[in-house]
Design an enzyme around this catalytic site. Structure first.
Site, PDB file in Angstrom:
ATOM      1  N   GLN A 114       8.727 -28.378  79.696  1.00  0.00           N
ATOM      2  CA  GLN A 114       9.707 -27.994  80.950  1.00  0.00           C
ATOM      3  C   GLN A 114       9.763 -29.002  82.209  1.00  0.00           C
ATOM      4  O   GLN A 114       9.922 -28.372  83.368  1.00  0.00           O
ATOM      5  CB  GLN A 114       9.036 -26.634  81.390  1.00  0.00           C
ATOM      6  CG  GLN A 114       9.260 -25.629  80.216  1.00  0.00           C
ATOM      7  CD  GLN A 114       8.087 -24.708  79.956  1.00  0.00           C
ATOM      8  OE1 GLN A 114       7.299 -24.582  80.552  1.00  0.00           O
ATOM      9  NE2 GLN A 114       8.354 -23.499  79.272  1.00  0.00           N
ATOM     10  N   LEU A 211       3.991 -19.508  84.177  1.00  0.00           N
ATOM     11  CA  LEU A 211       4.287 -20.648  84.766  1.00  0.00           C
ATOM     12  C   LEU A 211       5.894 -20.667  85.323  1.00  0.00           C
ATOM     13  O   LEU A 211       6.462 -21.920  85.629  1.00  0.00           O
ATOM     14  CB  LEU A 211       4.077 -22.015  83.902  1.00  0.00           C
ATOM     15  CG  LEU A 211       2.521 -22.106  83.817  1.00  0.00           C
ATOM     16  CD1 LEU A 211       2.171 -23.250  82.872  1.00  0.00           C
ATOM     17  CD2 LEU A 211       1.911 -22.277  84.886  1.00  0.00           C
ATOM     18  N   ASN A 243       8.050 -23.611  89.419  1.00  0.00           N
ATOM     19  CA  ASN A 243       8.905 -23.531  88.219  1.00  0.00           C
ATOM     20  C   ASN A 243       8.817 -24.483  87.031  1.00  0.00           C
ATOM     21  O   ASN A 243       9.266 -25.479  87.479  1.00  0.00           O
ATOM     22  CB  ASN A 243      10.391 -23.188  88.870  1.00  0.00           C
ATOM     23  CG  ASN A 243      11.092 -22.388  87.907  1.00  0.00           C
ATOM     24  OD1 ASN A 243      10.660 -21.943  86.815  1.00  0.00           O
ATOM     25  ND2 ASN A 243      12.087 -21.776  88.466  1.00  0.00           N
ATOM     26  N   CYS A 244       8.149 -23.914  85.936  1.00  0.00           N
ATOM     27  CA  CYS A 244       8.396 -24.810  84.805  1.00  0.00           C
ATOM     28  C   CYS A 244       9.590 -24.539  83.782  1.00  0.00           C
ATOM     29  O   CYS A 244       9.209 -24.201  82.647  1.00  0.00           O
ATOM     30  CB  CYS A 244       6.951 -24.968  84.126  1.00  0.00           C
ATOM     31  SG  CYS A 244       5.643 -25.548  85.101  1.00  0.00           S
ATOM     32  N   ALA A 245      10.565 -24.058  84.254  1.00  0.00           N
ATOM     33  CA  ALA A 245      11.704 -23.641  83.473  1.00  0.00           C
ATOM     34  C   ALA A 245      12.508 -25.123  83.234  1.00  0.00           C
ATOM     35  O   ALA A 245      11.896 -26.102  83.467  1.00  0.00           O
ATOM     36  CB  ALA A 245      12.508 -22.678  83.957  1.00  0.00           C
TER      37      ALA A 245
END
Lengths: 430, 349
Positions: A114, A211, A243-245
């Site tokens: 991500q 996360l 944000n780990c998108a």
């Protein structure tokens, strides 16, 4: 009526120097001092700082967040509220100093999948605002055995700390421009512009745990209900990214600080529309949570008399259910709604691009198809770990070619299909 | 100058053989242009030479699509023309279907440019629009005069490998393919402009018309669980150590199945998460959290069902294109039915 001022210092270059300061548009950084400052956190083993300027043959990967250096002019208040100081004040008032054109980039292997890529030249640089920034890249190694969650937190805080540290150099520097924004209370807005349509802007922030989190005044948005804020609060870092998108469409902290929907709405405020406020809407995973949040957003919008709304998505897939729930609620209650999103329409562009739909969503701005494939030529220098391209979102085993070029989807390019409309990409049907 | 050689396909009516009473006629081939073929040559100012015209009855083509296709393909292969033109078919459904199907087939097999024209609601459009260009036509031959020049103009572009513009500029029906383009104004500004129009009641154009999704009716309940073979599967990306088949973390290009017939639970380290859409820490600590093999075995021992199927299907459901997901679902379903599985517990992340 209060005013909020952005005091903009435009930087034309960045370099290491004996003292961290700004001279004639150049940001000089005392590297050792800055590293020592960051190493105060005993979760971190090593920190290196590298510079990447627009046009250089450099590739930064894997990137987690980007932050613009900003500090308050006044004492007793701070940017990034709730991080370095108690949030015992309200952001978005007074004067904030901005190091325009500088981005603090946090990197390192956290989740890998991500985190994304920034190219400073070539075709990859056309996809993101970050390629035209003077990037101060933090290459961070955690102490051995540190868990993913602690690692994410340490990198997140290091980014804010670095941005704050650099921002302090702006306190004594001369500035190029002051931009002033009104901070209006509701009764004032109602009486001042009685004939203009009342508009709210709803900004989704992912708060899904695992996360995929954002922070409101330092508080994880997971525990927050929707919140009505002044448009200027975001410019001071009231919303911060953890944000780990997917890289192409996660809002970084930089995007929140420079939210273009807020900028463009404010440019029309008092002329063609009456911006009543911004609603920060957390995105949770479960349906009952989405319905609870959707109805609270509707309540806030109705309390300020909204007739129209822009709703921006954060991330992809699951948050589209929230978008559609809110669109149905708004349209049913007479609030005309425009959605801002992106698409995953497949590499061939032939798949439906959203995970949820509703017929009421008849006004949508799309910021591109993240599955679009590109070939990015080799760069002379990599900051970070090039091999990560095989496992980041948008990459696949074999993405990295023997000559150092990369074949991947733009989903892996930081901010390429930004759902605040920061870029000018969109899709058309052919 | 060398002429551009063309094979033209038309139905019995435009082939001047008769109306509905001649709709059963089998494909036949004639030298030179027939009927509107002459018009095509004329509009091309003599550059096109229709060397052969193939005529087929609408009913015959509709009822023997495959046979008719192979016959026409053989003829066209023999002539080896520069261009294949079918129709225009206007609103005629059977005619449109054969035009669309033949253009698709010939483009695929022979790699030459093909062009046809139809009314947007002609069933031939949905059949072929993703693969070929179909010029928009009216619903009847009254539109002939305007559609022929559009076909010739577009065919010239294909022959010259010129870049193809947007549907509204070029006159072809949108193919349902979304491509990325740059707009002068950034997305946020376009959103503000769209909102102002919507609030004022002015007309506006959405950039993303809502797609229509298929609805899958739930299967009927398993009649007798105690005799049923039950499977477990997941889109959560639980794969054997090292992800041996390289399932992508995002927009997966495949699904896989792995043997679990000899396991009571998924051991940590030997199984891991390849999914890029969620924090894998908890599932890497204990993969049973996403693919509950431990609980399934407990149920099996208790006799909740007869037996657990020895393989589990898995993919990564993370920003995966819907068309891919549909295909994986169909293929996994077929695999399970073939194995005699009566029910599956699918976990989602």
């Amino acid at each position: 009526m209060d005013m909020f001022t952005l005091r903009r210092i435009k930087l034309s270059d960045v370099a290491f120097g004996k003292q961290t300061c700004i001279k004639k548009g150049v940001l000089f950084i005392n590297k050792d001092e800055m590293i020592q400052n960051l190493l105060d956190d005993n979760h971190l083993k090593n920190v290196d700082i590298q510079l990447a300027r627009p046009g250089e043959s450099k590739r930064i990967i894997p990137v987690k967040d980007v932050i613009e250096p900003r500090v308050k002019l006044e004492e007793g208040v701070d940017t990034f509220p709730g991080i370095f100081s108690d949030a015992d004040y309200v952001s978005g008032k007074g004067t904030t100093i901005v190091l325009e054109g500088v981005g603090v980039v946090t990197s390192g292997k956290i989740i890998n999948f991500q985190e994304g890529l920034i190219d400073m030249s070539g075709p990859g640089s056309e996809y993101s605002v970050f390629s035209s920034n003077l990037n101060v890249v933090l290459v961070i190694d955690p102490v051995d055995g540190l868990g993913k969650h602690e690692h994410e937190r340490a990198v997140r805080i290091a980014g804010f700390k670095a941005a704050h540290y650099l921002g302090m150099a702006g306190k004594t520097a001369s500035f190029d421009q002051e931009v002033r924004y009104p901070v209006n209370e509701i009764p004032e807005l109602v009486t001042r512009y009685p004939d203009l349509p009342k508009i709210v802007y709803v900004c989704q922030v992912i708060a899904q745990g695992l996360l995929h989190d954002n922070y409101i005044y330092g508080l994880n948005a997971q525990g927050c209900l929707p919140m009505l804020v002044y448009p200027t609060e975001l410019m001071d870092g009231a919303v911060l990214s953890g944000n780990c998108a997917a890289p192409c469409h996660k809002h970084t902290t930089y995007h929140h600080q420079n939210n273009p929907i807020i900028e463009d709405l404010l440019s029309e405020h008092g002329k063609t529309l009456n911006l009543m406020g911004v609603i920060i809407a957390p995105v949770r995973t479960a349906l009952h949570e989405k319905e609870r949040i959707g109805n609270q957003v509707l309540k806030l919008a109705e309390m300020v008399g909204a007739e129209g709304a822009i709703v921006s998505e954060d991330g992809g897939g699951n948050p589209e259910a929230d978008l559609m729930i809110l669109t149905r609620l708004f349209e049913k209650n007479g609030i005309k709604t425009v959605l801002v999103t992106d698409e995953y329409a497949g590499s061939d562009g032939a798949s439906p691009g959203l995970a949820d739909v509703t017929p009421e969503a008849d006004a949508v701005v799309t910021n591109g198809n993240g599955n679009h494939k590109v070939v990015l030529p080799p760069m002379s220098e990599t900051i970070g770990h090039l091999e990560c391209v095989d496992i980041i979102t948008g990459g696949h085993t074999g993405s990295l070619k023997p000559d150092g070029s990369i074949e991947m989807e733009i989903a892996g390019v930081m901010g390429s299909t930004n759902e605040l409309g920061m870029e000018n990409l969109k899709t058309v049907a052919i | 100058m060398k002429k551009i050689t063309v094979v033209h396909y038309i139905n019995q009516f435009f082939g001047q053989l008769g109306g509905e009473e001649k709709a059963d006629i089998q494909p036949l081939i004639k030298d030179g242009p027939v009927g509107i073929g002459a018009q095509l040559e004329k509009v091309s100012e003599g550059r096109y030479s229709i060397v052969k015209t193939i005529i087929c009855g609408d009913n015959y083509a509709a009822e023997n699509l495959e046979e008719a296709g192979l016959k026409v393909l053989d003829w066209v292969k023999e002539v080896s023309p520069d261009l294949f033109i079918a129709g225009p078919a206007f609103g005629a459904g059977r005619y449109g279907t054969s035009c669309g199907m033949l253009c698709k087939l010939i483009q695929k097999e022979l790699g030459i440019p093909v062009i046809t024209a139809m009314h947007p609601v002609n069933p031939g459009v949905d059949l072929a629009k993703k693969d070929i260009y179909i010029i928009e036509a009216g619903d009847s031959a009254r539109d002939m005069r305007s559609v022929i020049p559009k076909m010739v103009h577009f065919a010239d572009k294909l022959l010259n490998h010129e870049p193809i513009g947007l549907p509204e500029e070029e006159g072809y029906l949108p193919r349902g393919i979304r491509i990325n383009v740059r707009e002068e104004k950034r997305g946020s500004r376009r959103a503000v402009d769209m909102l102002l129009k919507k609030v004022r009641g002015e007309s506006f154009v959405t950039e993303l018309p809502m797609p229509v999704f298929d609805h899958v009716p739930p299967a009927p309940p398993v009649k007798d669980l105690s005799t049923a073979l039950i499977a477990i599967g997941t889109e959560g990306g639980v794969v054997p150590e090292g992800n041996p088949d390289h399932i992508e973390a995002h927009n997966a290009s495949k699904w896989c199945k792995y043997f679990i017939g000899d396991l009571d639970n998924l051991q940590t380290v030997k199984y891991e998460v390849a999914h890029g859409g969620y924090d894998p820490v908890a599932a890497n600590d204990d993969p049973n959290r996403v693919l509950p093999l431990d609980a399934a075995r407990a149920c099996e021992k208790e006799g909740a069902f007869r037996e657990l199927y020895g393989y589990y299907p898995v993919t990564v459901g993370n920003v995966t294109a819907v068309n891919s997901a549909e295909r994986y679902g169909r293929e996994i379903g077929e695999m399970l039915i073939e194995a005699g599985v009566e029910g599956i517990i699918l976990t989602s992340t």
